[in-house]
Design an enzyme around this catalytic site. Structure first.
Site, PDB file in Angstrom:
ATOM      1  N   ASP A   1      -2.979   6.274  -3.177  1.00 23.02           N
ATOM      2  CA  ASP A   1      -1.973   5.445  -2.712  1.00 23.02           C
ATOM      3  C   ASP A   1      -1.419   4.385  -3.655  1.00 23.02           C
ATOM      4  O   ASP A   1      -1.779   4.373  -4.576  1.00 23.02           O
ATOM      5  CB  ASP A   1      -1.880   5.247  -1.330  1.00 23.02           C
ATOM      6  CG  ASP A   1      -2.941   3.941  -1.448  1.00 23.02           C
ATOM      7  OD1 ASP A   1      -3.643   3.923  -2.136  1.00 23.02           O
ATOM      8  OD2 ASP A   1      -2.896   3.237  -0.390  1.00 23.02           O
TER       9      ASP A   1
ATOM     10  N   SER B   1       0.947  -1.394  -0.056  1.00 26.12           N
ATOM     11  CA  SER B   1      -0.053  -0.104  -0.022  1.00 26.12           C
ATOM     12  C   SER B   1       0.721   1.411   0.033  1.00 26.12           C
ATOM     13  O   SER B   1       1.472   1.511  -1.174  1.00 26.12           O
ATOM     14  CB  SER B   1      -0.884   0.084   1.239  1.00 26.12           C
ATOM     15  OG  SER B   1      -1.898   0.912   1.118  1.00 26.12           O
ATOM     16  N   HIS B   2       0.657   2.218   1.041  1.00 29.22           N
ATOM     17  CA  HIS B   2       1.337   3.309   0.932  1.00 29.22           C
ATOM     18  C   HIS B   2       2.838   3.262   1.479  1.00 29.22           C
ATOM     19  O   HIS B   2       3.639   4.316   1.593  1.00 29.22           O
ATOM     20  CB  HIS B   2       0.775   4.085   2.034  1.00 29.22           C
ATOM     21  CG  HIS B   2       0.747   3.590   3.467  1.00 29.22           C
ATOM     22  ND1 HIS B   2      -0.101   2.610   3.761  1.00 29.22           N
ATOM     23  CD2 HIS B   2       1.526   3.750   4.596  1.00 29.22           C
ATOM     24  CE1 HIS B   2       0.158   2.336   5.213  1.00 29.22           C
ATOM     25  NE2 HIS B   2       0.986   2.933   5.469  1.00 29.22           N
TER      26      HIS B   2
ATOM     27  N   LYS C   1     -11.842   0.055   0.739  1.00 35.07           N
ATOM     28  CA  LYS C   1     -11.701   1.622   0.400  1.00 35.07           C
ATOM     29  C   LYS C   1     -11.269   1.787  -1.087  1.00 35.07           C
ATOM     30  O   LYS C   1     -10.690   1.004  -1.620  1.00 35.07           O
ATOM     31  CB  LYS C   1     -10.842   2.422   1.424  1.00 35.07           C
ATOM     32  CG  LYS C   1      -9.514   1.941   1.713  1.00 35.07           C
ATOM     33  CD  LYS C   1      -8.860   2.457   2.932  1.00 35.07           C
ATOM     34  CE  LYS C   1      -7.259   2.348   2.975  1.00 35.07           C
ATOM     35  NZ  LYS C   1      -6.722   1.104   3.652  1.00 35.07           N
TER      36      LYS C   1
ATOM     37  N   ASP D   1      -1.671   1.235  -3.668  1.00 38.12           N
ATOM     38  CA  ASP D   1      -2.704   0.251  -4.231  1.00 38.12           C
ATOM     39  C   ASP D   1      -3.936   0.834  -4.668  1.00 38.12           C
ATOM     40  O   ASP D   1      -4.987   0.034  -4.731  1.00 38.12           O
ATOM     41  CB  ASP D   1      -2.679  -0.962  -3.445  1.00 38.12           C
ATOM     42  CG  ASP D   1      -3.288  -0.419  -1.795  1.00 38.12           C
ATOM     43  OD1 ASP D   1      -3.178   0.590  -1.519  1.00 38.12           O
ATOM     44  OD2 ASP D   1      -3.923  -1.337  -1.365  1.00 38.12           O
TER      45      ASP D   1
ATOM     46  N   ASP E   1      -6.263   2.575  -2.779  1.00 33.90           N
ATOM     47  CA  ASP E   1      -7.363   2.533  -2.135  1.00 33.90           C
ATOM     48  C   ASP E   1      -7.685   3.814  -1.186  1.00 33.90           C
ATOM     49  O   ASP E   1      -8.551   3.958  -0.658  1.00 33.90           O
ATOM     50  CB  ASP E   1      -7.786   1.207  -1.107  1.00 33.90           C
ATOM     51  CG  ASP E   1      -6.221   0.861  -0.321  1.00 33.90           C
ATOM     52  OD1 ASP E   1      -5.543   1.787  -0.288  1.00 33.90           O
ATOM     53  OD2 ASP E   1      -6.190   0.028   0.424  1.00 33.90           O
ATOM     54  N   ARG E   2      -6.752   4.697  -1.258  1.00 34.96           N
ATOM     55  CA  ARG E   2      -6.608   5.846  -0.300  1.00 34.96           C
ATOM     56  C   ARG E   2      -6.895   7.002  -1.273  1.00 34.96           C
ATOM     57  O   ARG E   2      -6.665   6.952  -2.429  1.00 34.96           O
ATOM     58  CB  ARG E   2      -5.371   6.107   0.303  1.00 34.96           C
ATOM     59  CG  ARG E   2      -5.111   5.053   1.533  1.00 34.96           C
ATOM     60  CD  ARG E   2      -4.018   5.583   2.364  1.00 34.96           C
ATOM     61  NE  ARG E   2      -3.572   4.403   3.167  1.00 34.96           N
ATOM     62  CZ  ARG E   2      -2.973   4.634   4.159  1.00 34.96           C
ATOM     63  NH1 ARG E   2      -2.476   5.683   4.762  1.00 34.96           N
ATOM     64  NH2 ARG E   2      -2.486   3.601   5.187  1.00 34.96           N
TER      65      ARG E   2
HETATM   66  C1  VG1 Z   1      -2.920   2.183   8.451  1.00 34.35           C
HETATM   67  C2  VG1 Z   1      -3.944   3.092   8.648  1.00 34.35           C
HETATM   68  C3  VG1 Z   1      -5.264   2.231   8.707  1.00 34.35           C
HETATM   69  C4  VG1 Z   1      -5.341   1.368   7.461  1.00 34.35           C
HETATM   70  C5  VG1 Z   1      -4.190   0.732   7.198  1.00 34.35           C
HETATM   71  C6  VG1 Z   1      -4.080  -0.004   5.618  1.00 34.35           C
HETATM   72  O1  VG1 Z   1      -2.797   1.081   9.637  1.00 34.35           O
HETATM   73  O2  VG1 Z   1      -3.942   3.690  10.242  1.00 34.35           O
HETATM   74  O3  VG1 Z   1      -6.401   3.253   8.790  1.00 34.35           O
HETATM   75  O4  VG1 Z   1      -6.359   0.925   7.134  1.00 34.35           O
HETATM   76  O5  VG1 Z   1      -3.159   1.591   7.184  1.00 34.35           O
HETATM   77  O6  VG1 Z   1      -4.362   0.953   4.784  1.00 34.35           O
HETATM   78  P1  VG1 Z   1      -1.780   1.144  10.909  1.00 34.35           P
HETATM   79  O7  VG1 Z   1      -2.159  -0.017  11.525  1.00 34.35           O
HETATM   80  O8  VG1 Z   1      -0.426   1.480  10.218  1.00 34.35           O
HETATM   81  O9  VG1 Z   1      -2.331   2.310  11.525  1.00 34.35           O
HETATM   82  V1  VG1 Z   1      -3.447   0.732   3.296  1.00 34.35           V
HETATM   83  O10 VG1 Z   1      -3.966   1.873   2.220  1.00 34.35           O
HETATM   84  O11 VG1 Z   1      -1.712   0.870   3.886  1.00 34.35           O
HETATM   85  O12 VG1 Z   1      -3.970  -0.724   2.907  1.00 34.35           O
HETATM   86 CO    CO Z   2      -3.327   1.511   0.366  1.00 30.13          CO
END
Ligand code: VG1
Ligand code: CO
Length: 543
Positions: free
Chosen positions: A277, A113-114, A376, A279, A281-282
């Protein structure tokens, strides 16, 4: 085609976090590491025989190799079919859609993801279930269990599949369909939004910049925004997915999407700026001179969703993760619909969506989505904003100001302290828990504590309980501080401190965010003794 059974032994630490299993890329590239986790997933869902799976990822380094491994293991496990996106590029929401569209038995999404990508950065694997949503906690626990007792995995010894062209091939009896996932995703968006109204908006001279951050949404955004909705050529920037995301953090927030922020705060600003982001979803939404916090964006989208065709009959309810601000609760109250507070992570929204209890969900981390998929969805949020702008014919800044005038403003900010020593971070959380009995009534930085506890979630649909989901401390006057440890990091611990302060209805909505949050922040620092326990009060990232 001969199925090969390869001996293996358990590998420590294959415990999925907030969103799948994330590790350094080199860890995933070690012999048997990926294979063990994939086989454990097949074992946890009762085997792969006769089943169909979606496979794709965000295009980061190791994506293509991992896809080939998974396709061969699906064949080894007796799957009937695999649907894989062209070149292996598949956004998380598009994967969710493909699972649902094809009534598949699940999907493997390769993404961290990010988190940055590259051989020295991060990689990840997430399994989504039949409903298109991230594996719920019960299933991730089973997968982890299976990783601790695994003895063998199954695969086939065949040539790699050509992922570059659309078409169908097979490994023995298993069909492999290489599909264009952008077309299917776009078709879904066209059923939700008033594309004609958005097209007219762009035709009237409305301008936009969409920063795909060299991640997965580039092809989707170009097809939808430029080629279908008539946004000017060049609206989508950084639109070619790269294995290392151009060495950036594909995280759409004011820090990592700084170029976009600078543009939007300048005189040369287009009418709206957006980013997504790694993938897809953000989402980040920013108007001319007006950054919209994700918590506000969720509330504003919910309050205005009826302006888009798919939501014209209203919403069933709204869900938000616990650290997300209360702004969307105020909208739910006004609309007279249910509002739900879940732990961090999209997997907790799945049951509420499946049961029809909520239509829109969101998280403070820039995730918003609806019942159209079980993830998302970054572009979905952008398109809903565009649909609302097309109907209201106001600027982003005016719509935000109007919202605050109606509901009051929830000032909000998140502080991230990265790569903290795990032991120290755990001690800080333990110390906070140890104070629950005495905190109420205490005064810190001029604020009196009204409650202090650790969030625990009782899923209203399946009755499951998720404990230890973050420490929350509320203050009189509408302030709140939340402490949590991240479940997506790959190095040490990341401490997240979430701060919010409600202005009250008719209160001052024009303050600088950090000024409005000063007392809550100081109280949070004092109560946690953060400087002493983790040795830090200056965050690495403020969003
Ligand atoms: C983070 C965010 C959370 C989100 C998760 C996955 O998790 O706070 O809100 O659902 O990333 O997002 P954490 O446990 O690091 O706080 V993504 O777009 O990275 O799949
Ligand atoms: Co993501």
């Amino acid at each position: 085609m001969k199925i090969e059974t390869i001996k293996t032994t358990p590998i420590d630490g294959q415990m999925p976090g907030t969103s799948g299993l994330r590790k350094k890329t080199r860890v995933f590239m070690e012999p048997r590491y990926l294979e063990n986790f994939i086989q454990a997933t097949f074992d946890a869902i009762g085997g792969g025989t006769g089943k169909t799976f979606i496979v794709g990822g965000d295009g980061r380094f190791f994506n293509k190799d991992a896809i080939q491994t998974i396709i061969k293991m699906a064949a080894g496990n007796g799957a009937a079919g695999v649907i894989v996106s062209q070149n292996g590029i598949l956004s998380t929401p598009a994967a969710s859609h493909l699972i649902r569209l094809n009534k598949a038995d699940g999907g493997f999404i390769l993404s961290a993801s990010h988190n940055p990508g590259g051989i020295d950065e991060d990689f990840g694997v997430k399994f989504n279930a039949q409903n298109g949503g991230p594996a719920p906690e019960g299933l991730t626990a089973k997968i982890f269990d299976a990783t601790t007792s695994i003895e063998q995995y199954k695969t086939v010894d065949v040539d790699d599949v050509d992922l570059s062209s659309i078409g169908t091939t097979h490994y023995g009896d298993m069909q492999i369909h290489v599909v264009d996932a952008v077309t299917d995703y776009q078709a879904l968006m066209e059923t939700l939004f008033d594309f004609a109204a958005i097209r007219a908006l762009f035709a009237s001279g409305f301008t936009m910049r969409f920063d795909a951050m060299h991640a997965v949404t580039g092809p989707y955004a170009t097809a939808i925004l430029e080629q279908t909705l008539g946004a000017a050529a060049g609206t989508v920037v950084n639109g070619i997915p790269l294995e290392d995301f151009g060495k950036g953090h594909p995280d759409p927030n004011p820090i990592w999407a700084k170029d976009l922020m600078d543009l939007m705060m300048s005189d040369a600003s287009p009418d709206i700026g957006a980013a997504s982001d790694g993938d897809g979803d953000r989402n980040m939404i920013v108007g001319h001179g007006a950054y919209v916090t994700p918590s506000d964006s969720l509330a504003i989208l919910a309050a205005n969703a009826h302006l888009a065709p798919a939501y014209s009959d209203g919403l069933a309810g709204i869900a938000r993760s616990m650290p997300t601000s209360a702004a969307s609760d105020r909208v739910a109250a006004k609309l007279g619909i249910g509002s739900y507070e879940t732990p961090t992570g999209w997997k907790f929204f799945g049951n509420l969506l499946d049961a029809g209890k909520v239509t829109i969900c969101g998280e403070e981390s820039a995730g918003t989505g609806s019942s159209h998929v079980r993830e998302k969805d970054g572009l979905w949020a952008v398109l809903l904003w565009l649909n609302i702008l097309a109907m209201r014919k106001q600027s982003v800044a005016d719509i935000v100001a109007d919202h605050w005038n109606t509901f009051g403003r929830d000032y909000y900010s998140r502080y991230d302290f990265e790569a903290v020593e795990t032991e120290k971070a755990n001690k800080m959380m333990q110390d906070l828990r140890g104070q629950f009995g005495e905190l109420v009534g205490q005064s810190h930085a001029g604020l009196t504590v009204t409650s202090a506890d650790e969030f625990s979630y009782l899923d209203p649909v399946d009755g499951s309980i998720s404990k230890n989901q973050g420490v929350r401390i509320a203050f009189d006057g509408g302030g709140r501080a939340v402490f949590r440890l991240s479940g997506t990091g790959t190095q040490g611990a990341t401490v997240r401190l979430y701060l919010e302060q409600y202005s009250g209805q008719g209160g001052d909505i024009g303050l600088d965010t950090q000024t409005a949050l000063q007392n809550v922040r100081d109280a949070a620092f004092a109560i946690s003794a953060m400087e002493a326990t983790i040795g830090r009060i200056v965050p690495d990232v403020i969003t």
